[in-house]
Design a protein around this motif. Sequence first.
Motif, PDB file in Angstrom:
ATOM      1  N   ILE A   8       0.820  -1.389  -0.097  1.00  0.00           N
ATOM      2  CA  ILE A   8       0.027   0.184   0.095  1.00  0.00           C
ATOM      3  C   ILE A   8       0.809   1.162   0.032  1.00  0.00           C
ATOM      4  N   ASP A   9       2.205   1.283   0.475  1.00  0.00           N
ATOM      5  CA  ASP A   9       3.196   2.115   0.370  1.00  0.00           C
ATOM      6  C   ASP A   9       3.764   2.571  -0.870  1.00  0.00           C
ATOM      7  N   ASP A  10       3.754   1.790  -1.793  1.00  0.00           N
ATOM      8  CA  ASP A  10       3.948   1.911  -3.160  1.00  0.00           C
ATOM      9  C   ASP A  10       3.084   1.601  -4.321  1.00  0.00           C
ATOM     10  N   PRO A  11       2.415   2.814  -4.576  1.00  0.00           N
ATOM     11  CA  PRO A  11       1.370   2.673  -5.576  1.00  0.00           C
ATOM     12  C   PRO A  11       1.695   2.175  -6.812  1.00  0.00           C
ATOM     13  N   GLU A  12       2.888   2.107  -7.317  1.00  0.00           N
ATOM     14  CA  GLU A  12       3.209   1.502  -8.275  1.00  0.00           C
ATOM     15  C   GLU A  12       3.363   0.069  -8.448  1.00  0.00           C
ATOM     16  N   THR A  13       3.099  -0.497  -7.216  1.00  0.00           N
ATOM     17  CA  THR A  13       2.707  -1.927  -7.126  1.00  0.00           C
ATOM     18  C   THR A  13       1.625  -2.259  -6.711  1.00  0.00           C
ATOM     19  N   TRP A  14       0.497  -1.431  -6.983  1.00  0.00           N
ATOM     20  CA  TRP A  14      -0.849  -1.739  -6.490  1.00  0.00           C
ATOM     21  C   TRP A  14      -1.586  -2.809  -7.441  1.00  0.00           C
ATOM     22  N   GLU A 289      -7.447   6.071   1.434  1.00  0.00           N
ATOM     23  CA  GLU A 289      -6.624   5.841   2.850  1.00  0.00           C
ATOM     24  C   GLU A 289      -5.257   6.443   2.822  1.00  0.00           C
ATOM     25  N   ARG A 290      -4.666   6.490   1.641  1.00  0.00           N
ATOM     26  CA  ARG A 290      -3.424   7.118   1.451  1.00  0.00           C
ATOM     27  C   ARG A 290      -3.454   8.667   1.731  1.00  0.00           C
ATOM     28  N   GLU A 291      -4.722   9.272   1.267  1.00  0.00           N
ATOM     29  CA  GLU A 291      -4.932  10.772   1.405  1.00  0.00           C
ATOM     30  C   GLU A 291      -5.138  11.024   3.015  1.00  0.00           C
ATOM     31  N   LEU A 292      -5.821  10.384   3.567  1.00  0.00           N
ATOM     32  CA  LEU A 292      -6.077  10.379   5.017  1.00  0.00           C
ATOM     33  C   LEU A 292      -4.929  10.206   5.918  1.00  0.00           C
ATOM     34  N   ARG A 293      -4.010   9.324   5.453  1.00  0.00           N
ATOM     35  CA  ARG A 293      -2.734   8.947   6.402  1.00  0.00           C
ATOM     36  C   ARG A 293      -1.750   9.958   5.955  1.00  0.00           C
TER      37      ARG A 293
END
Length: 341
Positions: A8-14, A289-293
Amino acid sequence: MVLATASIDDPETWHLFANLDPEFSKMVEDGVKSRFHYEGPPLSLPETRARWNKMFRKDADLLLEATNGEVSEEEISIPVRDGSTVRALVYRRTCTPAQKGPLVIILHGGGFRIGNAEMEASACTGATQTYGAISVSLEYRLSPENKFPVAYEDAWDALLWLSRNASALGADLSQGFVFGGSSAGAHIVNPLVHRARDEKLEPPLTGVYLSVLPSLAPQNLTDEYKDLYRSREALKDGFTLTSKSIALPRHDFSSVESASLADWTCQFAAYFFQICGADLLRDEGLIYERELRLNYGGRTRVVVYNGLPHVFWYTHPSHSATEEFTKDTVLGLGWLLGKEV
């Protein structure tokens, strides 16, 4: 060579979250159909609803039986603004505790057109049995009979009523006040969390539960996230949920979708997300979730089910990850309540 893994910390792997789960692939190869698959004559919408309702009522009865009498279920009717009522199921511990418990409210999914309170019996019985919560599985009036914004106003009115009558139900909101939903239910919860913040709901929500949520319309993405929003196109012809099945009439939720990403942030509560890796809704959940965090300092917890489609626990309950999902749900609700076991 080291193979990339999804994070989840690397959007390029989603996109790697979509690699189909081997067990699910085998089920498909073996011809295992969705639990909702029906080969008889076409059913009307009322007939489909009746079929689902009967199925989930049976599930709820089995779940209650599995608690060995520790959890009770009560059906109540909650008044809403136009004089109608909405149905809810209230779950409590059968032994009267010395102290009142927190309140957990969950809205079911079903694409705004199908579904009942029994669909969330598992989460509710789990939260009640494990943490002593007063758990409410809440219904709202369905489309197409009821146009936007009826479902949202029903849920808002019920949220207010439940907050004002919490003590009579056996709840103490100072112990925790969680609001959540699955799929369409999560879509309803999202803007209502924003509304609760703006209208200063007292006491405020302390936790938000969002399972496989539709949260973002493509046209409302900020430039920062447009390149990350790939799953709706990449998985448009996937299992369970497709671009065709998600194309509801615009009156169902177009006004809610007009909200921007930032409009739905609420940094005053903790958020628990469940996201399916092979779900066309995957990226909007991950982006939210990324935006919130990262941009709002929100407290979040995320579970991603690699290679599994939207609501797999309903459609393919024999899959081994269904038990994992059930445990994750209860643990996540416990985290939101500050009562992990």
